[in-house]
Scaffold this motif. Structure first.
Motif, PDB file in Angstrom:
ATOM      1  N   UNK A 229       0.772  -1.229   0.088  1.00 37.22           N
ATOM      2  CA  UNK A 229      -0.076   0.077  -0.004  1.00 37.22           C
ATOM      3  C   UNK A 229       0.981   1.228   0.110  1.00 37.22           C
ATOM      4  N   UNK A 230       0.564   1.985  -0.868  1.00 32.10           N
ATOM      5  CA  UNK A 230       1.274   3.389  -0.966  1.00 32.10           C
ATOM      6  C   UNK A 230       0.468   4.525  -0.671  1.00 32.10           C
ATOM      7  N   UNK A 231       0.591   5.014   0.534  1.00 32.34           N
ATOM      8  CA  UNK A 231      -0.557   5.974   1.235  1.00 32.34           C
ATOM      9  C   UNK A 231       0.066   7.500   1.166  1.00 32.34           C
ATOM     10  N   UNK A 232      -0.604   8.369   0.144  1.00 36.16           N
ATOM     11  CA  UNK A 232      -0.269   9.691   0.170  1.00 36.16           C
ATOM     12  C   UNK A 232       1.343   9.814  -0.130  1.00 36.16           C
ATOM     13  N   UNK A 233       1.786   8.917  -1.174  1.00 34.33           N
ATOM     14  CA  UNK A 233       3.057   9.103  -1.623  1.00 34.33           C
ATOM     15  C   UNK A 233       3.108   9.964  -2.990  1.00 34.33           C
ATOM     16  N   UNK A 234       4.359  10.322  -3.267  1.00 37.23           N
ATOM     17  CA  UNK A 234       4.629  10.947  -4.750  1.00 37.23           C
ATOM     18  C   UNK A 234       5.128  10.018  -5.535  1.00 37.23           C
TER      19      UNK A 234
END
Length: 369
Positions: A229-234
């Motif tokens: 899971x990539x949470x609020x990533x750029x």
């Protein structure tokens, strides 16, 4: 190109990638979607002193990260922290499966202050004349369950332009194969195959959580069979001055695993021309027919580098036979198109962060806020 960008980083930060300026998410998703419930009674507690301090100038307990990892007792049963003072640490780092529950924390003011890096690619030759391969190219390999990293940068500095004789250019910054791993405000720098989120074997589920991280690359730069899971990533696609310019993801999720790569409230950006980057393509390692890749991008902002056709075949493997979908995305690259499958509301409810990571043990990452 990687060597030049590394020098910029070591000299005071990578222009345009400061986390405080770049990973601010789009408007929050609807209440109740995709968030972990608040834990009752959670409060602050005084942090325990680190197990070891790493300092490149010799003022810590160890001068290298690998030396500190090597000092952790095998079979460690309690969490412990390795604190890393600002500096650049070159050389491969391996966290073995016999050493779980390690937290690697950068002590700088920003993730740029601590850089852990190496510079080999798939086709780089070992001393015996054989190539390292994609797995062996990793600057950092994580096999220890419960590993956590905070506030630092991982990089693979392989310079493609300086090595035209090397055609196998996969160069991994971090390879994860362990379960329940977390990365909090971490940067991952590379070109092809930057972040390899994998598991110990086909059919084995390994979960990884990335909070407010920055990942850059060009070809298949987030790939593998992990449940991640990539949470609020750029997520930043580099311009390699080619058409296509690259692919963000290359999932190889096992057919028995309902969850692969989930991007939630992320920003997908690039300096590449409009419509030259694909969101992903399905990877079948070793032509494994059971690797039915799963990527979901939801509630995120997508730049113009992604066009109306967002997914691509991988060799003879059609993207339409993989599990690739979007939901409630926006931005100039979130183009309504029959070529871009969308989740229904009911499907989206089964693809929240909590649902993807929970597993049979009810795991909730500590760094999820």
């Amino acid at each position: 190109m990687r060597r030049r960008r590394f020098l910029e980083l070591a000299g005071g930060g990578l222009a345009g990638t400061a986390l405080t300026a770049t990973v601010a998410p789009p408007a929050p998703a609807a209440a109740g979607r995709g968030r972990f419930p608040a834990a009752a009674g959670r409060g602050r507690s005084r942090a325990a002193p680190p197990f070891a301090v790493v300092a490149a100038d010799g003022t810590g307990d160890f001068a290298t990260v690998q030396a500190a990892v090597d000092a952790v007792p095998a079979g460690n049963a309690a969490p412990l922290t390795i604190a890393v003072r600002p500096g650049t640490y070159l050389g491969q780092v391996v966290v073995p499966s016999s050493k779980p529950l390690i937290t690697l924390t950068g002590l700088g003011a920003t993730p740029d202050a601590v850089v852990i890096a190496d510079d080999r690619a798939n086709g780089t030759l070992k001393a015996d004349g054989t190539p390292w391969g994609t797995t062996g190219s990793a600057s950092v390999t994580v096999d220890g369950a419960g590993f956590r990293a905070r506030n630092l940068t991982f990089a693979n500095l392989f310079d493609e332009a300086a090595h035209p004789e090397i055609t196998s250019r996969q160069a991994v910054a971090v390879l994860t194969r362990a379960d329940r791993v977390e990365f909090d405000r971490v940067k991952f720098l590379g070109n092809q195959d930057t972040l390899y989120t994998n598991s110990s074997a086909a059919g084995v589920v390994a979960r990884a959580y990335f909070r407010e991280c920055y990942v850059e690359g060009d070809v298949d730069f987030i790939f593998g069979r992990a449940t991640a899971v990539f949470d609020r990533c750029r997520i930043h696609s580099l311009d390699r001055h080619s058409t296509p310019n690259g692919y963000v993801t290359a999932p190889s999720t096992d057919v028995a695993n309902p969850h692969g790569l989930l991007f939630h409230r992320c920003m997908l950006t690039s300096d590449a021309p409009a419509g030259t980057v694909f969101l992903g393509r399905p990877w079948h390692p070793g032509n494994d027919p059971d690797a039915i890749g799963r990527t979901v991008i939801r509630d995120s902002w997508i730049g113009a580098h992604v066009g109306a056709t967002a997914w691509s075949d991988f060799g003879t493997w059609p993207w339409r036979e993989a599990r690739l979908a979007e939901y409630h995305n926006r931005g100039p690259g979130a183009i309504p198109s029959p070529e871009r499958p969308q989740l229904t509301d009911a499907q989206a409810a089964a693809n929240t962060m909590a649902a993807v990571l929970r597993g049979a043990d009810g795991w909730r990452p500590q760094s999820c806020k």
